[in-house]
Write a protein that holds these residues in place. Sequence first.
Motif, PDB file in Angstrom:
ATOM      1  N   GLN A  41       0.795  -1.155  -0.250  1.00  0.00           N
ATOM      2  CA  GLN A  41       0.140   0.258  -0.091  1.00  0.00           C
ATOM      3  C   GLN A  41       1.450   1.471  -0.006  1.00  0.00           C
ATOM      4  O   GLN A  41       0.508   1.813  -0.469  1.00  0.00           O
ATOM      5  N   ARG A  42       2.072   1.668   0.504  1.00  0.00           N
ATOM      6  CA  ARG A  42       3.088   1.993   0.819  1.00  0.00           C
ATOM      7  C   ARG A  42       3.859   2.500  -0.575  1.00  0.00           C
ATOM      8  O   ARG A  42       3.774   3.593  -1.137  1.00  0.00           O
ATOM      9  N   ARG A  44       2.076   1.608  -3.932  1.00  0.00           N
ATOM     10  CA  ARG A  44       1.034   2.118  -4.103  1.00  0.00           C
ATOM     11  C   ARG A  44       1.375   4.271  -4.645  1.00  0.00           C
ATOM     12  O   ARG A  44       0.707   4.464  -5.057  1.00  0.00           O
ATOM     13  N   ALA A  45       0.953   3.960  -2.771  1.00  0.00           N
ATOM     14  CA  ALA A  45       0.248   5.458  -2.662  1.00  0.00           C
ATOM     15  C   ALA A  45       2.193   6.406  -3.310  1.00  0.00           C
ATOM     16  O   ALA A  45       1.336   7.690  -3.323  1.00  0.00           O
ATOM     17  N   TRP A  47       4.011   5.467  -5.723  1.00  0.00           N
ATOM     18  CA  TRP A  47       3.142   6.202  -7.134  1.00  0.00           C
ATOM     19  C   TRP A  47       2.804   6.721  -7.021  1.00  0.00           C
ATOM     20  O   TRP A  47       2.409   7.132  -8.507  1.00  0.00           O
ATOM     21  N   LEU A  48       1.816   7.062  -6.665  1.00  0.00           N
ATOM     22  CA  LEU A  48       0.495   7.737  -6.703  1.00  0.00           C
ATOM     23  C   LEU A  48       0.943   8.763  -6.792  1.00  0.00           C
ATOM     24  O   LEU A  48       0.795  10.122  -7.734  1.00  0.00           O
ATOM     25  N   PHE A  49       1.761   9.385  -5.551  1.00  0.00           N
ATOM     26  CA  PHE A  49       2.033  11.063  -5.708  1.00  0.00           C
ATOM     27  C   PHE A  49       2.921  11.482  -6.519  1.00  0.00           C
ATOM     28  O   PHE A  49       3.391  11.981  -6.693  1.00  0.00           O
ATOM     29  N   THR A  51       3.218  10.179  -9.766  1.00  0.00           N
ATOM     30  CA  THR A  51       3.483  10.267 -10.650  1.00  0.00           C
ATOM     31  C   THR A  51       3.127  11.475 -11.471  1.00  0.00           C
ATOM     32  O   THR A  51       3.358  11.779 -12.421  1.00  0.00           O
TER      33      THR A  51
END
Length: 336
Positions: A41-42, A44-45, A47-49, A51
């Motif tokens: 989850q960390r 993914r978070a 990479w989300l920030f 992107t």
Amino acid sequence: MAAQESNDAPSENARYPGGNGSSRPSAEGPHRERGTRVRRQRVRAAWLFLTPMLIGLAVVAGWPLMRTFWFSLTDASLSSLGGAQFIGFENYLVFDNGWYGILADPLWWQSVWNTLYFTLISVSLEAVLGVIVAMVLNARFRGRTLVRAAMLIPWAIPTVVSAKIWAWMLNDQFGIINHMLLGVGLIDTPLSWTADASLSMWAVIMVDVWKATPFVALLVLAALQMLPSDCYEAARVDGISPVKVFFRVTLPLITPALLVAVIFRALDALRVFDVIYVLTSNAASTMTMSIYARQQLVEFQDVGYGSAASTLLFMIIALVTVVYLYLGRHRLGGGK
């Protein structure tokens, strides 16, 4: 009947004999699975920030870089970019009754040597002087805040402005540098600091060191402010000399901050353009890779050749950065 059921049903101790966990689900498994899920989850978070920043970087830096590399493989000129034709690596090196291309140009290799020489000397001097200035500013004395503020003035002045100021000061006719040297008897005749091939490189190095040393000193000073005081008190009680304390305690502790300052300054020095161009223009004795690329692109209007020079400049900077970071990580990691 009840007795028979009680005998047939496995007891709690029989299912988990000795409490050794042979049949009981281990608590370590769910914890490990939960930890793995949290890490995912960390990631993914993260990479989300990241992107949006990566997309912006690809648009701002990636696309121009790819376009420059493409132009380096064509015969594009500044007057006819649309009519460029693919010629492969001829701008880099080609044999046609002799070697031609940027890799066969002595002026290019002279600019590479000038750039590396300028980077090595200027960054080394800035690192040494930056540490000395930071050590002085870290000491307690009256007016320290004012001195710290004054130290940042050279770094705060725009590079073109400071280079132009130094160009006037180094002028061989009315420059104050020659006037002071003549006044104290160090020279007999005015020196052409920016026109003499034997002095021009040292002149631009002096200007660059004057401007960039406060940056290194600022980072080192921040690291010095974070050092623990107990180790210095112990060294003072044991009677260890200040020189040994510096090399055995202070320098190893500020090395990470010093490495950051050096890598930033090395990247700036490798792509230096403004300070040298203002002081010496296109002089071969101080021509760097950036000035060489600008000359091909703007003055000769050869976009393909200039793009090849820019591509090689990028590759050299990337190679130096990777090698420096690898050596720095290897040293800080204790050789592991």
